[in-house]
Design an enzyme around this catalytic site. Structure first.
Site, PDB file in Angstrom:
ATOM      1  N   ARG A 116       0.841  -1.205   0.000  1.00  0.00           N
ATOM      2  CA  ARG A 116       0.000   0.000   0.000  1.00  0.00           C
ATOM      3  C   ARG A 116       0.873   1.250   0.000  1.00  0.00           C
ATOM      4  O   ARG A 116       0.547   2.250  -0.647  1.00  0.00           O
ATOM      5  CB  ARG A 116      -0.943  -0.011   1.211  1.00  0.00           C
ATOM      6  CG  ARG A 116      -1.948   1.132   1.175  1.00  0.00           C
ATOM      7  CD  ARG A 116      -3.027   0.990   2.227  1.00  0.00           C
ATOM      8  NE  ARG A 116      -2.484   1.094   3.570  1.00  0.00           N
ATOM      9  CZ  ARG A 116      -3.188   0.886   4.682  1.00  0.00           C
ATOM     10  NH1 ARG A 116      -4.459   0.520   4.600  1.00  0.00           N
ATOM     11  NH2 ARG A 116      -2.634   1.015   5.870  1.00  0.00           N
ATOM     12  N   LYS A 168      -2.552   6.709   1.579  1.00  0.00           N
ATOM     13  CA  LYS A 168      -2.316   7.174   2.944  1.00  0.00           C
ATOM     14  C   LYS A 168      -1.300   8.312   2.883  1.00  0.00           C
ATOM     15  O   LYS A 168      -0.096   8.111   3.034  1.00  0.00           O
ATOM     16  CB  LYS A 168      -1.811   6.002   3.786  1.00  0.00           C
ATOM     17  CG  LYS A 168      -2.258   6.080   5.223  1.00  0.00           C
ATOM     18  CD  LYS A 168      -2.232   4.733   5.898  1.00  0.00           C
ATOM     19  CE  LYS A 168      -2.265   4.859   7.394  1.00  0.00           C
ATOM     20  NZ  LYS A 168      -3.446   5.545   7.922  1.00  0.00           N
ATOM     21  N   GLU A 228     -16.045   6.753   4.976  1.00  0.00           N
ATOM     22  CA  GLU A 228     -15.326   6.215   6.127  1.00  0.00           C
ATOM     23  C   GLU A 228     -15.212   7.318   7.162  1.00  0.00           C
ATOM     24  O   GLU A 228     -15.829   8.376   7.016  1.00  0.00           O
ATOM     25  CB  GLU A 228     -13.949   5.689   5.700  1.00  0.00           C
ATOM     26  CG  GLU A 228     -13.041   6.730   5.073  1.00  0.00           C
ATOM     27  CD  GLU A 228     -11.660   6.178   4.738  1.00  0.00           C
ATOM     28  OE1 GLU A 228     -11.203   5.226   5.376  1.00  0.00           O
ATOM     29  OE2 GLU A 228     -11.030   6.733   3.818  1.00  0.00           O
TER      30      GLU A 228
HETATM   31  N1  PLP Z   1      -9.123   4.707   6.827  1.00  0.00           N
HETATM   32  C1  PLP Z   1      -8.323   5.704   7.214  1.00  0.00           C
HETATM   33  C2  PLP Z   1      -8.631   7.074   6.751  1.00  0.00           C
HETATM   34  C3  PLP Z   1      -7.206   5.434   8.029  1.00  0.00           C
HETATM   35  O1  PLP Z   1      -6.393   6.418   8.424  1.00  0.00           O
HETATM   36  C4  PLP Z   1      -6.961   4.120   8.445  1.00  0.00           C
HETATM   37  C5  PLP Z   1      -5.798   3.799   9.263  1.00  0.00           C
HETATM   38  O2  PLP Z   1      -4.817   3.291   8.842  1.00  0.00           O
HETATM   39  C6  PLP Z   1      -7.830   3.109   8.021  1.00  0.00           C
HETATM   40  C7  PLP Z   1      -8.906   3.443   7.227  1.00  0.00           C
HETATM   41  C8  PLP Z   1      -7.612   1.697   8.408  1.00  0.00           C
HETATM   42  O3  PLP Z   1      -6.604   1.085   7.653  1.00  0.00           O
HETATM   43  P1  PLP Z   1      -5.779  -0.131   8.223  1.00  0.00           P
HETATM   44  O4  PLP Z   1      -6.760  -1.159   8.643  1.00  0.00           O
HETATM   45  O5  PLP Z   1      -4.947  -0.583   7.094  1.00  0.00           O
HETATM   46  O6  PLP Z   1      -4.988   0.401   9.367  1.00  0.00           O
HETATM   47  C1  COI Z   2      -3.830   3.784  11.746  1.00  0.00           C
HETATM   48  O1  COI Z   2      -4.833   3.187  12.142  1.00  0.00           O
HETATM   49  O2  COI Z   2      -2.725   3.254  11.705  1.00  0.00           O
HETATM   50  C2  COI Z   2      -3.898   5.163  11.285  1.00  0.00           C
HETATM   51  O3  COI Z   2      -3.037   5.581  10.570  1.00  0.00           O
HETATM   52  C3  COI Z   2      -5.004   6.019  11.733  1.00  0.00           C
HETATM   53  C4  COI Z   2      -4.534   7.253  12.400  1.00  0.00           C
HETATM   54  C5  COI Z   2      -5.719   8.116  12.549  1.00  0.00           C
HETATM   55  C6  COI Z   2      -3.877   6.990  13.730  1.00  0.00           C
END
Ligand code: PLP
Ligand code: COI
Length: 339
Positions: free
Chosen positions: A82, A184, A220
């Site tokens: 990612r 991200k 989201e």
């Molecule tokens: N959506 C957003 C905007 C986020 O910042 C995060 C955090 O990482 C997620 C979703 C969840 O992603 P993940 O499950 O890969 O941590």
């Molecule tokens: C994560 O879940 O790792 C994120 O980057 C979310 C952040 C808002 C702490």
């Protein structure tokens, strides 16, 4: 090795400087060898791209101490790929995916004393990121970059741990249909700060964003994907090109379908159907699976069940965290041991 003397169960979600971080710099078309350093600061030109035009991407991961005392990460290969996708969108040189996993391993190993013990409810948050370091003044990508990984021990992201949170429907947009919501990048978070402060001031844990084009579909929250459960017990997850492809959400979908026999629908979810769901939760690395008790829609309350933790959300949480902490057998390749 001696563990740091912290009150692990009450450390909260905040930055603490740990011992070592990994750094690799990109110059003249290549990444240098990289390695661990002690200095937690970065010195860059006042005109570095990161200072002027926010050329930054990051990842969020965790290291866990399992029930049998191993230190592990969860699907780090997916964070590596990612981050490479984020890099391409932000005109940055992807950090090689195998080196990404090695860099994370090295950093966690060097900070092993900071990995919270099993059963404390805490984990070591890992933050790989990349910034444009070379100076620019016209709007253009940098030619030099730094990739860095640091760690910090954390407890639950939302105050109150497993207590259901309240979230609020946001009138600001997070991501445009052809924008950067699917990667991200720090810029997605910078533009959420104003409404995050508002939400917190009004007693809400997070903002729920709707699609920017029609304000019809659920997207989201600021830092997590959203899950719903129907009254019949089916898991429904919003599908959109402008949300982050959460690794937690993708794992939950697999667990539901292949380990728990729960039917799953991934599709656009209209905000109008939200009151019909029986359960709602937020999912992500930081959020894990946080149940949502109710949603504020401009003063109207949408309450899920009795406002407590629903049975499907509880089962998914138990299974996901069981896999991460080694009490439930993981699907092949999900758990990466750091030796
Ligand atoms: N959506 C957003 C905007 C986020 O910042 C995060 C955090 O990482 C997620 C979703 C969840 O992603 P993940 O499950 O890969 O941590
Ligand atoms: C994560 O879940 O790792 C994120 O980057 C979310 C952040 C808002 C702490």
């Amino acid at each position: 090795m001696s563990k740091k003397d912290l009150d692990w169960a009450n450390i909260g979600f905040q930055y603490r400087v740990t011992d070592k971080r990994y750094v690799s710099n990109y110059k003249d078309g290549e990444w240098d060898e990289g390695g661990l350093i002690e200095d937690p600061t970065i010195t860059v030109s006042e005109s570095a791209n990161i200072m002027q035009y926010c050329q930054e991407i990051f990842e969020g991961m965790k290291a866990y101490t399992t029930v049998d005392g191993k230190i592990v990460t969860f699907r780090p290969d997916l964070n590596a790929s990612r981050m490479a996708d984020s890099a391409k969108r932000m005109v940055m040189p992807p950090f090689p995916e195998d080196r990404f996993v090695e860099a994370v391993d090295m950093t966690v190993k060097a900070n092993a004393d900071w990995v919270p013990p099993y059963g404390s409810g805490a984990s070591l948050y890992i933050r790989p990121f990349m910034v444009g370091t070379a100076p620019v003044i016209g709007v253009q990508p940098a030619s030099e970059f730094q990739f860095r990984v640091f760690t910090t021990p954390v407890g639950p992201y939302f105050k109150g741990g497993a207590t259901p949170v309240a979230i609020t429907v946001c009138d600001y947009d997070r991501a445009a249909p052809h924008g950067t919501g699917y990667i991200k990048a720090g810029l997605n978070y910078a533009m959420s700060l104003y409404q995050t402060v508002e939400a917190h001031k009004n007693g809400f844990a997070e903002n729920m964003y709707l699609d920017a084009a029609e304000r019809k579909y659920v997207e989201e929250t600021g830092g997590s994907n959203i899950l719903f459960v129907t009254k019949e017990g089916k898991l429904v997850v919003p599908k959109s090109n402008s949300i982050l492809p959460s690794i937690t959400r993708r794992s939950i979908v697999y667990v539901a379908e292949n380990m728990l026999g729960i039917e799953v629908e991934e599709r656009p979810v209209e905000f109008a159907e939200v009151p019909d769901f029986a359960e709602c939760g937020l999912c992500g690395t930081a959020a894990v699976i946080s149940p949502v008790g109710w949603i504020d829609d401009h003063g109207e309350k949408i309450v899920f069940g009795d406002g407590g933790v629903g049975p499907v959300t509880a089962k998914l949480y138990e299974t996901l965290t069981g896999i991460q902490y080694g009490t439930i057998e993981a699907p092949e390749g999900w758990i990466h041991e750091i030796k």
